[in-house]
Design a protein around this motif. Structure first.
Motif, PDB file in Angstrom:
ATOM      1  N   ALA A   1       2.576  24.881  17.308  1.00 42.82           N
ATOM      2  CA  ALA A   1       1.951  24.462  18.370  1.00 42.82           C
ATOM      3  C   ALA A   1       2.702  24.570  19.722  1.00 42.82           C
ATOM      4  O   ALA A   1       2.122  24.619  20.770  1.00 42.82           O
ATOM      5  N   CYS A   2       3.977  24.559  19.683  1.00 42.02           N
ATOM      6  CA  CYS A   2       4.893  24.515  20.934  1.00 42.02           C
ATOM      7  C   CYS A   2       4.295  25.729  21.603  1.00 42.02           C
ATOM      8  O   CYS A   2       4.323  26.886  21.311  1.00 42.02           O
ATOM      9  N   ILE A   3       4.263  25.456  22.937  1.00 40.02           N
ATOM     10  CA  ILE A   3       3.748  26.610  23.769  1.00 40.02           C
ATOM     11  C   ILE A   3       5.017  27.104  24.905  1.00 40.02           C
ATOM     12  O   ILE A   3       4.867  27.874  25.760  1.00 40.02           O
TER      13      ILE A   3
ATOM     14  N   ALA B   1      -0.055  14.416  26.985  1.00 40.40           N
ATOM     15  CA  ALA B   1      -0.475  15.444  26.079  1.00 40.40           C
ATOM     16  C   ALA B   1      -1.245  16.530  26.761  1.00 40.40           C
ATOM     17  O   ALA B   1      -2.257  17.051  26.410  1.00 40.40           O
ATOM     18  N   VAL B   2      -0.566  16.875  28.254  1.00 36.04           N
ATOM     19  CA  VAL B   2      -1.645  17.759  28.907  1.00 36.04           C
ATOM     20  C   VAL B   2      -0.195  18.664  29.705  1.00 36.04           C
ATOM     21  O   VAL B   2       0.937  18.098  29.824  1.00 36.04           O
TER      22      VAL B   2
ATOM     23  N   LYS C   1       2.198  19.305  24.077  1.00 34.52           N
ATOM     24  CA  LYS C   1       1.766  19.570  22.607  1.00 34.52           C
ATOM     25  C   LYS C   1       2.125  18.529  21.444  1.00 34.52           C
ATOM     26  O   LYS C   1       1.744  18.450  20.301  1.00 34.52           O
TER      27      LYS C   1
ATOM     28  N   ASP D   1       1.558  22.108  13.272  1.00 37.65           N
ATOM     29  CA  ASP D   1       1.902  21.285  14.334  1.00 37.65           C
ATOM     30  C   ASP D   1       3.102  21.667  15.127  1.00 37.65           C
ATOM     31  O   ASP D   1       3.297  21.510  16.250  1.00 37.65           O
TER      32      ASP D   1
ATOM     33  N   GLU E   1       6.849  13.626  26.717  1.00 34.00           N
ATOM     34  CA  GLU E   1       6.432  14.508  27.817  1.00 34.00           C
ATOM     35  C   GLU E   1       5.828  15.652  27.215  1.00 34.00           C
ATOM     36  O   GLU E   1       5.111  16.316  28.037  1.00 34.00           O
TER      37      GLU E   1
END
Lengths: 215, 668, 248
Positions: C159-161, C80-81, C227, C156, C224
């Motif tokens: 939230a994809c970056i 989550a990073v 987010k 949710d 992996e």
């Protein structure tokens, strides 16, 4: 776009057909296992079931559907794999796939191909003789028990079904994902059922074979 | 004076914008197809402007130094966006949002611009919802709100701690739609190097393709800058690594005035610096001050033990904690505006009450909020006589739903669980209220050159309220520039395409390529970062939260010396062709080195304290900022002169307040 | 800490590229991974060598620019990073660390560790939006109540970056998680439902044209993803797409 084009020519469609044929094969395995289980009851029952399977008109039609299912599943699987290889022409120097996915999910093509090889042997040993009636004077039951009497055949058989179990364990729940029926509420149940199913199929077929080998 | 005409429309404040829109020139749709507009930057302001201008029919070219418009730094805004919707029926109104913004800005912004901002704020929320921005909602399905600093109502709309992301992705999707239609030509990984002025009008830009290193000429009938703020002049800030002043600074060098350059916002709640290797600072949203309580120990010996890590904060009993914001500002408590909260933290830390090894941190504590929410949850769930542990667990879930991503972010950086132990925070550079001077139409002093969003100076005065930057960026891009630019472009319908073969383009390109050649051939000894860090330290120590005449004068000299040394001795490996990240940094830092001096000059000139600008010489006996309205009720706008920021000429735009009573801010 | 780094160096898209070894001392556990690379680059500049090119910008895990494949995992071993949020405390003194660019046909390498992810932009351009023009006269934001549950799930997904870790980590370099996140965000909201069918068809078509692989449901992307975008979105995309293709 031509009507229904997306239903046949797209990444999602290919996965859809993979899933549909997979689920069809999943059902077939249940029928097959049931028939095999009859060998544990009595030779007559099994012979009768085998006769039914060989002569019932509906089953005869379904044989072609089944064959088509196998072929679509296999051809599509190989095609997907080749396409997927092309999507990453350069590999990583260091890959730790085990950290994020199961071995079974990553080796569907390998387990699939091994099961396919087994299928060919299996067809030659059972399906072709039964279909052609060229069984050297044996009835269906005797054919089965004779083959399982050979240790190397039983070994190949058991190993293949373990591989099939691994294949099914991913394939079962994966199929529901591919057709879009999975969500977070159901995913635990689906993988659970998938695992139980895979164990029953792999274990069931294997135990029957081992039983006949031993007794 | 004559050079600064803000072009504020006549009429009562509330009618100005409507009247203005009714009167200004329009360009007919057929003619818009023959007009080109360049937009620099694709953050909230740039992306929304580019999308809207393209929807209207203009041919837009948009430029971003990032690899995609979606990565502009607006994406990092966390807490929310203000709008005077009054959905909570708590007394909010357009006037109150206007008033709060003027007051929060310490009466250093322009009434008419701020009122318009408040007026269009409601349309922004409607527009974003229509675009599919997933704002937080209540169980009834309506939009939720929360409170931010410096206000007494709940008017902040949010999407967890990722509001900027969601709004930017909304604008990005609108922009993408226009790209797919061919109405916007998007240039990613292109950085603006200079503005081209032809016959006194902005007619194009020189950009550098960051991949190939090639310089390109692009012409247009108007140029819109939406290139963000310049907080990175401090090296350490909450800005993205790439955020820079180059576009705005080149505009300044070409004749656009720079307004209130010293007005910098130091945000009170950032994760403290951990060491020399630090490359940037991470913000913890202001929304956390809704529920977190800020404190330091009452006793110095406790603070010393904390600094030496001999005790834990949770071991300090309630009566030995100093909730200094609640003590000093009972009316607003932990929700005082950012400048006030930052200075108060600095005051406590300077006095020796800091709580980390460098004594540069205070606590932001959620223990009370966890218990409070936990008790409510227990009630809702019908749990009678719950144990403290039960309450705490329930409360943690509520806090997680509200701020989960922020808490996770904190834990990853600090390696401490903020649900169990209070967060450590310290102020950090966050936003720059100063920027290019613009009139009511958002046009700079260069005809045809516009500045939107953080890049301009117009709406936040000397201090910006939380959740107002997103509001301004989108207001400028969606609802202001699309109208006001037409007024100017109406005169360009017969101009036809602008040639890029003119002498002006030639000269501008040569200027840029000479600068680049200088850097790659310089063969100096020190890296770009070496100079950037030095500049940052000067700025933070002397042009930061607290400024004095002595310090500012020293800063000016030090920056000038550093700049000279930089040009002589900077080392940029690699060549001017192909990707060269050190070269990109060198160009940006060369502009920061000029800007820094102008900021210090502006801070020196303004001997009052106002908003984020705190002059030690101008404070009340209690240490609050003391404004001097008789002398300083104006916007400082600097004109570039003689190729030397030190020779910039100051122009003043007087500020008049007809609709609010000007008084010393009080949050007590 | 002392570390041995094995880093992919490639001087431009045409160059063949190779892994190069670097040793670095004095790494503090409090450094972020990118700060460690900053220190390495500073030492390369001091030696008048070209620094390692890598993408990065916000350094707080939200812009999606940073993109390294570290020791065989996208964004490294932490969960989550993003890489910029990965801290050196996750490594041990003396460790060897492999640092590679995202690898996919659709993400060609630009230089060293930088790749071109514009394929993602083109997928969004194919339909990742609600076709509504800017106007001050849309419906009031509260005119259509949206169940909180739907709004939350839409968020949710949204939230994809767009970092591409899903593609990088998928053994097939499939972009399904990315595409499904955008399709899901909109299909869960009444505003997005209007164009849902066309959107799913167009975005998938573009995804296929870009040369991404097929999803085989290994679930690696979800693990992996910085987010934590759920696989549920892929199922939803399959559903949306298939029903759209059927009536097309």
């Amino acid at each position: 776009m031509a009507p229904l084009k997306g239903f046949f020519h797209s990444s999602i469609a290919r996965k859809f057909w993979m899933a549909i044929t997979g689920l069809f094969l999943v059902t077939f395995l249940v029928v097959h296992l049931t028939v095999n289980a009859f060998t544990l009851v009595s030779a007559e029952l099994f012979n009768e079931a085998a006769h039914f399977m060989a002569t019932n008109p509906l089953i005869q039609v379904m044989q072609y559907v089944l064959a088509a299912g196998f072929i679509i599943h296999i051809v599509m699987g190989i095609r997907l794999t080749l396409q997927n290889r092309k999507a990453r022409p350069d590999r990583y120097a260091m890959e730790k796939a085990g950290a994020n996915s199961s071995l079974g999910s990553r080796t569907m093509i390998q387990t699939g191909i091994l099961v396919l090889l087994f299928l060919i042997i299996h067809l030659r040993n059972f399906f072709v003789p039964i279909k052609t009636g060229n069984m050297g004077g044996m009835d269906d039951y005797t054919l089965v028990t004779t083959l399982f009497g050979e240790w190397h055949y039983t070994l190949i058989y058991v190993v293949s079904f373990v591989l099939l179990g691994v294949h099914l364990n991913h394939g079962f729940q994966s199929a529901f994902q591919s057709v879009g029926w999975k969500d977070n509420r159901w995913k635990g149940l689906m993988s659970g059922v998938g695992t139980v199913y895979s164990i029953v199929v792999a274990g069931g077929f294997s135990l029957i074979a081992i039983y006949h080998f031993l007794f | 004076m004559s050079k600064l005409d803000a072009k504020i429309p006549e009429g009562p404040l509330a009618d100005k914008w409507t009247n203005h829109k009714n009167k200004i020139n329009l360009v007919n749709p057929a003619n818009k197809r023959h007009i080109d507009v360049i937009v620099i930057g694709t953050g909230l302001a740039g992306a929304s402007a580019a999308a809207t201008l393209a929807e209207l029919g203009y041919n837009v070219k948009a430029f971003a130094f990032q690899d995609s418009p979606r990565r502009a730094h607006s994406i990092a805004a966390q807490g929310g966006i203000n709008a005077a919707k009054n959905y909570q029926s708590d007394g909010d109104s357009v006037y109150r949002l206007f008033y709060d913004t003027i007051k929060g800005g310490d009466y250093r912004s322009r009434e008419a611009n701020v009122y318009r901002l408040a007026e269009v704020s409601t349309s922004i929320i409607d527009q974003c919802v229509a675009q599919g921005v997933p704002f937080a909602r209540e169980y009834g399905g309506l939009l939720d709100n929360r409170s931010f600093g410096g206000v007494l109502v709940s008017r902040t709309f949010y999407a967890k701690g990722q509001t900027g992301q969601q709004l930017l992705l909304g604008a990005y999707s609108a922009l993408s739609r226009q790209i797919s239609k061919g109405k916007v030509e998007m240039y990613n990984r292109h950085e603006m190097m200079d503005i081209v002025i032809v016959d006194g009008k902005a007619r194009g830009v020189i950009v550098r393709d960051l991949i190939t290193g090639e310089l390109e000429r692009h012409s247009a009938h108007a140029v819109v800058l939406a290139s963000g703020g310049y907080g990175n002049v401090f090296f350490l800030s909450t800005n993205a690594m790439g955020s820079n002043v180059t576009a705005a600074w080149k505009a300044y060098r070409r004749g656009a005035f720079m307004a209130n350059p010293s007005f910098t916002q130091i945000h009170p709640t950032c994760i403290p610096v951990s060491g020399d290797h630090q490359s940037k600072l991470t913000l913890m949203s202001e929304s956390l001050r809704n529920d977190g309580r800020i404190w330091v120990p009452k006793k110095k010996e406790d603070a010393e033990k904390l600094q030496q890590k001999r005790i834990k904060p949770t071991e300090i009993p309630e009566e030995d904690r100093d909730y200094y914001l609640e003590r000093r500002y009972p009316a607003f408590g932990n929700l005082v505006p950012r400048d006030v909260a930052s200075r108060a933290a600095k005051e406590r830390c300077d006095a020796g009450y800091g709580v980390n090894p460098t004594s540069q941190a205070v606590y932001l504590d959620f223990a009370d909020a966890i218990m409070r929410y936990g008790r409510t949850e227990a009630h809702v769930k019908g749990i009678h006589n719950p144990s403290d542990d039960q309450v705490r667990e329930l409360g943690k879930k509520v806090i997680e739903a509200k701020y989960g991503n922020l808490f996770q972010m904190y834990e990853k950086i600090q390696d401490e669980n903020p649900y169990e132990t209070p967060m450590m925070i310290y102020p950090a550079v966050h936003y720059t209220m100063g920027g290019l001077w613009v009139d009511y139409n958002l046009m700079t002093t260069v005809p045809g050159l516009y500045a939107l969003g953080e890049c301009n100076f117009s709406d936040h005065g000397a201090n910006r309220l939380g959740a107002s930057a997103l509001m301004q960026g989108l207001a400028d891009g969606y609802f202001v520039i699309p109208y006001t630019i037409g007024d100017y472009l109406a005169n360009d319908i017969r101009t036809g395409p602008i040639s890029t073969e003119s002498q002006e383009f030639e000269e501008a390109e040569k200027f840029v390529s000479d600068q680049i050649k200088h850097f790659v051939n310089n063969n100096g000894e020190k890296s770009v970062d070496y100079y950037h860090k030095k500049l940052g330290k000067i700025m933070w120590d002397k042009v930061g939260m607290s400024r004095s005449e002595e310090g500012l004068k020293a800063a000016i000299n030090e920056i000038r010396a550093l700049r000279e040394e930089f040009w002589k001795n900077v080392r940029v490996p690699g060549s001017d062709t192909g990707l060269n990240t050190e070269l990109e940094k060198a160009i940006r830092v060369s502009d920061f080195l000029e800007l820094g001096e102008l900021m210090a000059m502006d801070a020196l000139d303004r001997t009052e304290s106002c908003g984020g600008h705190f002059r030690e010489e101008s404070q009340t006996p209690e240490g609050e900022a003391l404004r001097k309205d008789e002398t300083f009720s104006f916007v400082s706008a600097y004109e570039h002169k003689e190729n030397d920021p030190g020779k910039s000429e100051l122009h003043k735009e007087p500020l008049t307040f007809e609709n609010v009573e000007v008084k010393q801010r009080s949050y007590k | 800490m002392k570390l041995h780094l094995k880093i992919w160096r490639q001087n431009g898209p045409q160059d063949k590229g190779k892994m190069v070894d670097y040793d670095i001392n004095d790494v503090s556990p409090d450094m972020s991974f990118l700060e460690m690379l900053d220190v390495l680059n500073e030492s390369l500049v001091a030696k008048n060598e070209e620094p390692i090119a890598f993408d990065h910008d916000c350094r707080e895990g939200i812009c999606g620019t940073c993109s390294l494949f570290i020791n065989g995992e996208a964004h490294g071993p932490d969960r989550a990073v993003t890489t910029c949020q990965l801290h050196m405390r996750k490594f041990k003194d003396g460790d060897t660390i492999y640092i590679e660019p995202w690898r996919a046909k659709a993400f060609p390498v630009i230089k060293d560790l930088m790749v071109d992810r514009s394929a993602f932009d083109r997928i969004i351009q194919a339909g990742g939006y609600v076709s509504v023009n800017t106007s001050g006269n849309t419906l009031d934001a509260n005119a259509i109540p949206i169940p909180k549950h739907d709004a939350d799930r839409s968020f949710d997904a949204a939230a994809c970056i767009g970092c591409g870790a899903c593609v990088a980590t998928c053994k097939n370099a499939s972009a399904m998680l990315f595409v499904s996140a955008k399709v899901s965000q909109f299909s869960l909201l009444p505003q997005g439902k209007v164009e849902a069918k066309q959107r799913a068809l167009n975005m998938v078509k573009q995804m296929d044209e870009e040369g991404f692989g097929n999803c085989t449901n290994t679930g690696a992307c979800e693990v992996e993803c910085p987010k934590e975008i759920s696989l549920e979105n892929i199922a939803r995309l399959n559903r949306e797409y298939l029903s759209a293709a059927l009536v097309e």
